[in-house]
Design an enzyme around this catalytic site. Structure first.
Site, PDB file in Angstrom:
ATOM      1  N   HIS A  85      -4.756 -50.511 -34.071  1.00 44.24           N
ATOM      2  CA  HIS A  85      -5.126 -50.313 -35.486  1.00 44.24           C
ATOM      3  C   HIS A  85      -4.550 -51.438 -36.341  1.00 44.24           C
ATOM      4  CE1 HIS A  85      -6.127 -45.729 -35.422  1.00 44.24           C
ATOM      5  NE2 HIS A  85      -7.142 -46.475 -35.089  1.00 44.24           N
ATOM      6  N   PRO A 119     -13.324 -43.114 -39.502  1.00 48.83           N
ATOM      7  CA  PRO A 119     -13.214 -43.881 -40.756  1.00 48.83           C
ATOM      8  C   PRO A 119     -11.740 -44.005 -41.151  1.00 48.83           C
ATOM      9  CG  PRO A 119     -14.973 -42.276 -40.923  1.00 48.83           C
ATOM     10  CD  PRO A 119     -14.243 -41.980 -39.639  1.00 48.83           C
ATOM     11  N   HIS A 212     -14.188 -33.143 -28.757  1.00 49.77           N
ATOM     12  CA  HIS A 212     -13.227 -33.210 -27.649  1.00 49.77           C
ATOM     13  C   HIS A 212     -12.740 -31.791 -27.381  1.00 49.77           C
ATOM     14  CE1 HIS A 212     -13.332 -37.485 -28.254  1.00 49.77           C
ATOM     15  NE2 HIS A 212     -12.407 -37.700 -27.334  1.00 49.77           N
ATOM     16  N   GLU A 215      -9.149 -31.172 -23.325  1.00 52.38           N
ATOM     17  CA  GLU A 215      -8.556 -32.375 -22.700  1.00 52.38           C
ATOM     18  C   GLU A 215      -7.148 -32.029 -22.197  1.00 52.38           C
ATOM     19  OE1 GLU A 215      -8.595 -35.786 -25.287  1.00 52.38           O
ATOM     20  OE2 GLU A 215      -8.153 -37.200 -23.662  1.00 52.38           O
ATOM     21  N   ASP A 296     -14.752 -43.859 -22.341  1.00 43.75           N
ATOM     22  CA  ASP A 296     -13.728 -43.389 -23.284  1.00 43.75           C
ATOM     23  C   ASP A 296     -13.102 -44.569 -24.033  1.00 43.75           C
ATOM     24  OD1 ASP A 296     -12.401 -41.432 -24.631  1.00 43.75           O
ATOM     25  OD2 ASP A 296     -10.951 -40.979 -23.047  1.00 43.75           O
ATOM     26  N   ASP A 297     -12.228 -45.319 -23.347  1.00 41.47           N
ATOM     27  CA  ASP A 297     -11.492 -46.418 -23.994  1.00 41.47           C
ATOM     28  C   ASP A 297     -11.410 -47.570 -22.994  1.00 41.47           C
ATOM     29  OD1 ASP A 297     -10.548 -44.905 -26.415  1.00 41.47           O
ATOM     30  OD2 ASP A 297      -9.648 -43.682 -24.855  1.00 41.47           O
TER      31      ASP A 297
HETATM   32  C1  6MZ Z   1      -8.814 -38.015 -27.926  1.00 42.55           C
HETATM   33  C2  6MZ Z   1      -9.106 -40.239 -28.400  1.00 42.55           C
HETATM   34  C3  6MZ Z   1      -8.977 -40.556 -27.026  1.00 42.55           C
HETATM   35  O1  6MZ Z   1     -11.495 -44.126 -33.893  1.00 42.55           O
HETATM   36  O2  6MZ Z   1      -9.998 -46.048 -34.151  1.00 42.55           O
HETATM   37  N1  6MZ Z   1      -9.299 -41.372 -29.054  1.00 42.55           N
HETATM   38  N2  6MZ Z   1      -9.033 -38.973 -28.832  1.00 42.55           N
HETATM   39  N3  6MZ Z   1      -8.665 -38.255 -26.615  1.00 42.55           N
HETATM   40  C4  6MZ Z   1      -8.722 -39.509 -26.122  1.00 42.55           C
HETATM   41  N4  6MZ Z   1      -8.508 -39.682 -24.784  1.00 42.55           N
HETATM   42  C5  6MZ Z   1      -7.756 -40.710 -24.203  1.00 42.55           C
HETATM   43  N5  6MZ Z   1      -9.129 -41.881 -26.906  1.00 42.55           N
HETATM   44  C6  6MZ Z   1      -9.330 -42.373 -28.161  1.00 42.55           C
HETATM   45  O3  6MZ Z   1     -10.670 -45.345 -31.850  1.00 42.55           O
HETATM   46  C7  6MZ Z   1      -9.375 -44.913 -31.489  1.00 42.55           C
HETATM   47  C8  6MZ Z   1      -9.201 -43.431 -31.740  1.00 42.55           C
HETATM   48  O4  6MZ Z   1     -10.054 -42.684 -30.857  1.00 42.55           O
HETATM   49  C9  6MZ Z   1      -9.440 -41.455 -30.529  1.00 42.55           C
HETATM   50  C10 6MZ Z   1      -8.071 -41.458 -31.196  1.00 42.55           C
HETATM   51  O5  6MZ Z   1      -8.154 -40.762 -32.422  1.00 42.55           O
HETATM   52  C11 6MZ Z   1      -7.824 -42.941 -31.428  1.00 42.55           C
HETATM   53  O6  6MZ Z   1      -6.931 -43.193 -32.487  1.00 42.55           O
HETATM   54  P1  6MZ Z   1     -11.130 -45.485 -33.378  1.00 42.55           P
HETATM   55  O7  6MZ Z   1     -12.313 -46.407 -33.311  1.00 42.55           O
END
Ligand code: 6MZ
Length: 356
Positions: A85, A119, A212, A215, A296-297
């Site tokens: 961030h 946001p 979600h 989890e 996911d990420d």
């Molecule tokens: C829940 C998750 C996540 O929103 O800043 N985020 N929320 N579980 C997960 N599993 C690992 N992975 C990511 O992207 C980052 C945000 O996505 C959510 C969290 O709120 C994280 O801060 P943005 O684009």
């Protein structure tokens, strides 16, 4: 109508004797429905590039050292989001990060992409400007991926902040109805909760919902979320009784047939599942329940959608045909319009004919 007689080479061999499935997964046209945009999906190189301009070098030393860990606990991964961030606290940085993420998915042959993001207001950037920067990057993108946006509510924020985000989301949805399609509930699953009012209001205003859910173990919340019947749920680890959930919730999922967005590597990395082959997607497959496969990420977990698909083949014995079907079915679970879904399905059927 999908012909039933498509044959892919080697689909009946066992995974030990089968050659690497990755080239097939790379060329497969794929559908990504669960990708956190800014801080989950941005690659470390872009973050460092942004970090040079926007954030302190100390944060990046921390990021680099965490990146070397093969297994990250859930809390550690939320620390990583905070670091990222800091690197994306201007509309310019958010715009560049969005562009890079779309290009990454494009290179991986993703034909339809739903990005989700929360946001965020920073010094010098309002939540509106944040969303505008992302929408602009999506509109400017000229490639082959059809990109849509889901805006997230962070479950750890207080009621006022959530309401404020909802106001922004509804306003922007009216401006960009073809891009902003849905609302999501995400954030650290150990903090905060599901506020049905926010999601009812969003649904009444034409937004699709994905939440979600399960989890981490939280049977009461899973019951509430499934009772709301969102269009999709994220993760769903702790729903089946053999996976720490309860029988009532599993029966509710079977009854409602809400598609589950499964993120295998994310769950393995955050220790919310034991390993790839024991992932709860196994239960969804054997029960014939709807599911989709997602990254996911991808930036934090160093994966991509092709690798996620390869785990279904290597660890869950799916055939190539079945992998194609997982991607094909995902079109139906997407928030695209009917016309867009038809187009995506035609592309996939054409690819299949060419790859028989
Ligand atoms: C829940 C998750 C996540 O929103 O800043 N985020 N929320 N579980 C997960 N599993 C690992 N992975 C990511 O992207 C980052 C945000 O996505 C959510 C969290 O709120 C994280 O801060 P943005 O684009």
């Amino acid at each position: 109508i999908i012909p039933h007689d498509f044959k892919f080479l080697s689909s009946s061999q066992s995974s030990e004797t089968r050659p690497s499935i990755l080239p097939f997964c790379r060329s497969l046209p794929k559908v990504e429905l669960h990708a956190h945009l800014i801080n989950g999906s941005v690659d470390p190189v872009t973050l460092q590039e942004l970090g040079c301009m926007e954030t302190s070098i100390l944060d990046y030393i921390k990021l680099a050292s965490l990146s070397n860990n093969t297994s990250r606990a859930l809390d550690e991964c939320f620390d990583l989001f905070r670091i990222a961030h800091n690197a994306t606290n201007t509309p310019q940085a958010v715009h560049l990060a969005t562009r890079r993420v779309i290009e990454d998915f494009d290179k991986d042959n993703v034909i339809y992409l739903e990005l989700r993001t929360t946001p965020r207001a920073e010094q010098g950037m309002t939540k509106q400007e944040y969303v505008e920067a992302i929408v602009t990057a999506i509109k400017e993108y000229q490639g082959d991926v059809l990109v849509k946006l889901i805006l997230s509510i962070n479950r750890s924020h207080d009621a006022k902040a959530c309401q404020d985000s909802l106001d922004v989301i509804l306003k922007k949805k009216k401006l960009y109805p073809d891009i902003i399609k849905g609302i999501d509930l995400s954030g650290n699953p150990k903090v905060g909760g599901f506020d049905s009012y926010i999601f009812k209001t969003a649904r009444e205003n034409g937004l699709y919902t994905t939440i979600h859910c399960g989890e981490v173990k939280n049977d009461g919340e899973v019951t509430d979320i499934l009772g709301f019947k969102p269009d999709r749920i994220g993760h769903g680890n702790f729903v089946h009784p053999d996976y720490g959930g309860c029988q009532e919730n599993w029966e509710l999922l079977c009854e409602k047939r809400v598609p589950v967005e499964c993120c295998l590597t994310s769950n393995v990395m955050t220790n919310t599942t034991r390993n790839y082959s024991e992932h709860h997607v196994k239960e969804l497959i054997s029960s014939g329940l709807p599911y989709t496969i997602s990254t996911d990420d991808k930036g934090v977990f160093l994966t991509d959608l092709s690798r996620e698909y390869s785990h279904l083949y290597d660890d869950h014995a799916l055939t190539k045909e079945a992998l194609w079907k997982v991607s094909f079915n995902s079109v139906d679970y997407s928030f695209a319009s009917s016309a867009e879904k038809s187009l995506l399905k035609s592309k996939m059927i054409e690819w299949k004919r060419d790859n028989e």
